[in-house]
Design a protein around this motif. Structure first.
Motif, PDB file in Angstrom:
ATOM      1  N   VAL A   6     -44.126-102.613  22.539  1.00  0.00           N
ATOM      2  CA  VAL A   6     -44.100-102.476  21.084  1.00  0.00           C
ATOM      3  C   VAL A   6     -44.599-101.088  20.735  1.00  0.00           C
ATOM      4  O   VAL A   6     -45.618-100.631  21.266  1.00  0.00           O
ATOM      5  CB  VAL A   6     -44.990-103.541  20.397  1.00  0.00           C
ATOM      6  N   TYR A   7     -43.881-100.406  19.856  1.00  0.00           N
ATOM      7  CA  TYR A   7     -44.282 -99.090  19.391  1.00  0.00           C
ATOM      8  C   TYR A   7     -44.945 -99.223  18.027  1.00  0.00           C
ATOM      9  O   TYR A   7     -44.479 -99.984  17.192  1.00  0.00           O
ATOM     10  CB  TYR A   7     -43.068 -98.161  19.268  1.00  0.00           C
ATOM     11  N   PHE A   8     -46.029 -98.469  17.809  1.00  0.00           N
ATOM     12  CA  PHE A   8     -46.737 -98.478  16.536  1.00  0.00           C
ATOM     13  C   PHE A   8     -46.714 -97.089  15.937  1.00  0.00           C
ATOM     14  O   PHE A   8     -46.823 -96.094  16.656  1.00  0.00           O
ATOM     15  CB  PHE A   8     -48.197 -98.912  16.723  1.00  0.00           C
ATOM     16  N   GLU A   9     -46.576 -97.045  14.615  1.00  0.00           N
ATOM     17  CA  GLU A   9     -46.640 -95.779  13.881  1.00  0.00           C
ATOM     18  C   GLU A   9     -47.658 -95.947  12.759  1.00  0.00           C
ATOM     19  O   GLU A   9     -47.609 -96.931  12.015  1.00  0.00           O
ATOM     20  CB  GLU A   9     -45.268 -95.439  13.295  1.00  0.00           C
ATOM     21  N   PHE A  10     -48.566 -94.984  12.619  1.00  0.00           N
ATOM     22  CA  PHE A  10     -49.609 -95.040  11.602  1.00  0.00           C
ATOM     23  C   PHE A  10     -49.431 -93.856  10.657  1.00  0.00           C
ATOM     24  O   PHE A  10     -49.398 -92.709  11.105  1.00  0.00           O
ATOM     25  CB  PHE A  10     -50.988 -94.959  12.249  1.00  0.00           C
ATOM     26  N   VAL A  11     -49.347 -94.143   9.353  1.00  0.00           N
ATOM     27  CA  VAL A  11     -49.236 -93.096   8.340  1.00  0.00           C
ATOM     28  C   VAL A  11     -50.214 -93.424   7.221  1.00  0.00           C
ATOM     29  O   VAL A  11     -50.111 -94.481   6.597  1.00  0.00           O
ATOM     30  CB  VAL A  11     -47.795 -93.006   7.768  1.00  0.00           C
ATOM     31  N   GLN A  12     -51.157 -92.501   6.986  1.00  0.00           N
ATOM     32  CA  GLN A  12     -52.125 -92.729   5.912  1.00  0.00           C
ATOM     33  C   GLN A  12     -51.502 -92.348   4.580  1.00  0.00           C
ATOM     34  O   GLN A  12     -50.930 -91.276   4.419  1.00  0.00           O
ATOM     35  CB  GLN A  12     -53.400 -91.919   6.143  1.00  0.00           C
ATOM     36  N   VAL A  13     -51.632 -93.270   3.605  1.00  0.00           N
ATOM     37  CA  VAL A  13     -51.132 -93.060   2.257  1.00  0.00           C
ATOM     38  C   VAL A  13     -52.304 -93.339   1.318  1.00  0.00           C
ATOM     39  O   VAL A  13     -52.587 -94.502   1.011  1.00  0.00           O
ATOM     40  CB  VAL A  13     -49.940 -93.992   1.939  1.00  0.00           C
ATOM     41  N   GLY A  14     -53.000 -92.301   0.910  1.00  0.00           N
ATOM     42  CA  GLY A  14     -54.187 -92.480   0.080  1.00  0.00           C
ATOM     43  C   GLY A  14     -55.256 -93.232   0.845  1.00  0.00           C
ATOM     44  O   GLY A  14     -55.631 -92.853   1.948  1.00  0.00           O
ATOM     45  N   GLN A  16     -54.907 -96.228   1.998  1.00  0.00           N
ATOM     46  CA  GLN A  16     -54.236 -97.283   2.748  1.00  0.00           C
ATOM     47  C   GLN A  16     -53.563 -96.682   3.973  1.00  0.00           C
ATOM     48  O   GLN A  16     -53.254 -95.493   4.011  1.00  0.00           O
ATOM     49  CB  GLN A  16     -53.190 -97.985   1.883  1.00  0.00           C
ATOM     50  N   MET A  17     -53.335 -97.531   4.966  1.00  0.00           N
ATOM     51  CA  MET A  17     -52.632 -97.114   6.177  1.00  0.00           C
ATOM     52  C   MET A  17     -51.356 -97.926   6.280  1.00  0.00           C
ATOM     53  O   MET A  17     -51.381 -99.157   6.224  1.00  0.00           O
ATOM     54  CB  MET A  17     -53.500 -97.342   7.409  1.00  0.00           C
ATOM     55  N   ARG A  18     -50.230 -97.230   6.395  1.00  0.00           N
ATOM     56  CA  ARG A  18     -48.930 -97.884   6.586  1.00  0.00           C
ATOM     57  C   ARG A  18     -48.716 -97.967   8.091  1.00  0.00           C
ATOM     58  O   ARG A  18     -48.707 -96.949   8.788  1.00  0.00           O
ATOM     59  CB  ARG A  18     -47.830 -97.060   5.936  1.00  0.00           C
ATOM     60  N   VAL A  19     -48.569 -99.182   8.597  1.00  0.00           N
ATOM     61  CA  VAL A  19     -48.418 -99.395  10.036  1.00  0.00           C
ATOM     62  C   VAL A  19     -47.046-100.017  10.290  1.00  0.00           C
ATOM     63  O   VAL A  19     -46.728-101.069   9.731  1.00  0.00           O
ATOM     64  CB  VAL A  19     -49.526-100.315  10.592  1.00  0.00           C
ATOM     65  N   ALA A  20     -46.261 -99.356  11.116  1.00  0.00           N
ATOM     66  CA  ALA A  20     -44.958 -99.885  11.517  1.00  0.00           C
ATOM     67  C   ALA A  20     -45.073-100.351  12.961  1.00  0.00           C
ATOM     68  O   ALA A  20     -45.676 -99.675  13.794  1.00  0.00           O
ATOM     69  CB  ALA A  20     -43.880 -98.812  11.402  1.00  0.00           C
ATOM     70  N   ALA A  21     -44.511-101.518  13.241  1.00  0.00           N
ATOM     71  CA  ALA A  21     -44.461-102.041  14.606  1.00  0.00           C
ATOM     72  C   ALA A  21     -42.991-102.274  14.949  1.00  0.00           C
ATOM     73  O   ALA A  21     -42.267-102.921  14.194  1.00  0.00           O
ATOM     74  CB  ALA A  21     -45.241-103.340  14.721  1.00  0.00           C
ATOM     75  N   VAL A  22     -42.555-101.718  16.070  1.00  0.00           N
ATOM     76  CA  VAL A  22     -41.157-101.816  16.483  1.00  0.00           C
ATOM     77  C   VAL A  22     -41.087-102.433  17.871  1.00  0.00           C
ATOM     78  O   VAL A  22     -41.733-101.949  18.810  1.00  0.00           O
ATOM     79  CB  VAL A  22     -40.484-100.422  16.508  1.00  0.00           C
ATOM     80  N   ASP A  23     -40.295-103.498  18.005  1.00  0.00           N
ATOM     81  CA  ASP A  23     -40.065-104.113  19.309  1.00  0.00           C
ATOM     82  C   ASP A  23     -39.077-103.244  20.081  1.00  0.00           C
ATOM     83  O   ASP A  23     -37.970-102.976  19.603  1.00  0.00           O
ATOM     84  CB  ASP A  23     -39.504-105.528  19.132  1.00  0.00           C
ATOM     85  N   ALA A  24     -39.482-102.767  21.246  1.00  0.00           N
ATOM     86  CA  ALA A  24     -38.656-101.845  22.022  1.00  0.00           C
ATOM     87  C   ALA A  24     -37.346-102.479  22.486  1.00  0.00           C
ATOM     88  O   ALA A  24     -36.310-101.817  22.533  1.00  0.00           O
ATOM     89  CB  ALA A  24     -39.434-101.325  23.220  1.00  0.00           C
ATOM     90  N   ARG A  40     -58.238 -99.440  14.264  1.00  0.00           N
ATOM     91  CA  ARG A  40     -56.852 -99.337  14.754  1.00  0.00           C
ATOM     92  C   ARG A  40     -56.423-100.652  15.407  1.00  0.00           C
ATOM     93  O   ARG A  40     -55.295-101.104  15.244  1.00  0.00           O
ATOM     94  CB  ARG A  40     -56.730 -98.184  15.748  1.00  0.00           C
ATOM     95  N   TYR A  41     -57.335-101.273  16.132  1.00  0.00           N
ATOM     96  CA  TYR A  41     -57.034-102.544  16.783  1.00  0.00           C
ATOM     97  C   TYR A  41     -56.670-103.609  15.748  1.00  0.00           C
ATOM     98  O   TYR A  41     -55.714-104.348  15.924  1.00  0.00           O
ATOM     99  CB  TYR A  41     -58.232-102.996  17.633  1.00  0.00           C
ATOM    100  N   GLN A  42     -57.456-103.694  14.663  1.00  0.00           N
ATOM    101  CA  GLN A  42     -57.176-104.671  13.616  1.00  0.00           C
ATOM    102  C   GLN A  42     -55.806-104.416  12.994  1.00  0.00           C
ATOM    103  O   GLN A  42     -55.039-105.350  12.737  1.00  0.00           O
ATOM    104  CB  GLN A  42     -58.257-104.625  12.533  1.00  0.00           C
ATOM    105  N   MET A  43     -55.498-103.154  12.748  1.00  0.00           N
ATOM    106  CA  MET A  43     -54.200-102.796  12.159  1.00  0.00           C
ATOM    107  C   MET A  43     -53.059-103.217  13.083  1.00  0.00           C
ATOM    108  O   MET A  43     -52.059-103.782  12.643  1.00  0.00           O
ATOM    109  CB  MET A  43     -54.130-101.295  11.904  1.00  0.00           C
ATOM    110  N   GLN A  44     -53.218-102.947  14.367  1.00  0.00           N
ATOM    111  CA  GLN A  44     -52.181-103.301  15.334  1.00  0.00           C
ATOM    112  C   GLN A  44     -52.005-104.811  15.420  1.00  0.00           C
ATOM    113  O   GLN A  44     -50.875-105.299  15.524  1.00  0.00           O
ATOM    114  CB  GLN A  44     -52.508-102.739  16.716  1.00  0.00           C
ATOM    115  N   GLN A  45     -53.099-105.562  15.388  1.00  0.00           N
ATOM    116  CA  GLN A  45     -53.006-107.014  15.493  1.00  0.00           C
ATOM    117  C   GLN A  45     -52.276-107.620  14.300  1.00  0.00           C
ATOM    118  O   GLN A  45     -51.485-108.553  14.457  1.00  0.00           O
ATOM    119  CB  GLN A  45     -54.402-107.629  15.641  1.00  0.00           C
TER     120      GLN A  45
END
Length: 71
Positions: A6-14, A16-24, A40-45
């Motif tokens: 799984v790939y994760f992308e983190f982008v801070q917006v103010g 808040q953190m926008r987290v994208a998870a993509v199944d490879a 980061r662990y909580q965001m990923q979970q």
């Protein structure tokens, strides 16, 4: 879902953190928005749980089993 890559992308917006998870394997993507002060662990979970749910919903449903007839 087998636990694959799984790939994760983190982008801070103010604040808040926008987290994208993509199944490879399938390319299925989900987005979650979390507080920036979460670990980061909580965001990923959170993102991984949403991805697993989406993949489970998209899984094909096996056809119902109908009893056969004997002659």
């Amino acid at each position: 879902m087998a636990d694959g890559e799984v790939y994760f992308e983190f982008v801070q917006v103010g604040q808040q953190m926008r987290v994208a998870a993509v199944d490879a394997a399938t390319g299925v993507e989900v987005i979650v928005v979390t507080p920036v002060n979460a670990t980061r662990y909580q965001m990923q979970q959170v993102a991984l749980a949403k991805l697993r749910k989406k993949l489970a919903e998209a899984a094909p449903v096996p056809p119902p089993v109908t009893p056969g007839r004997f002659a």
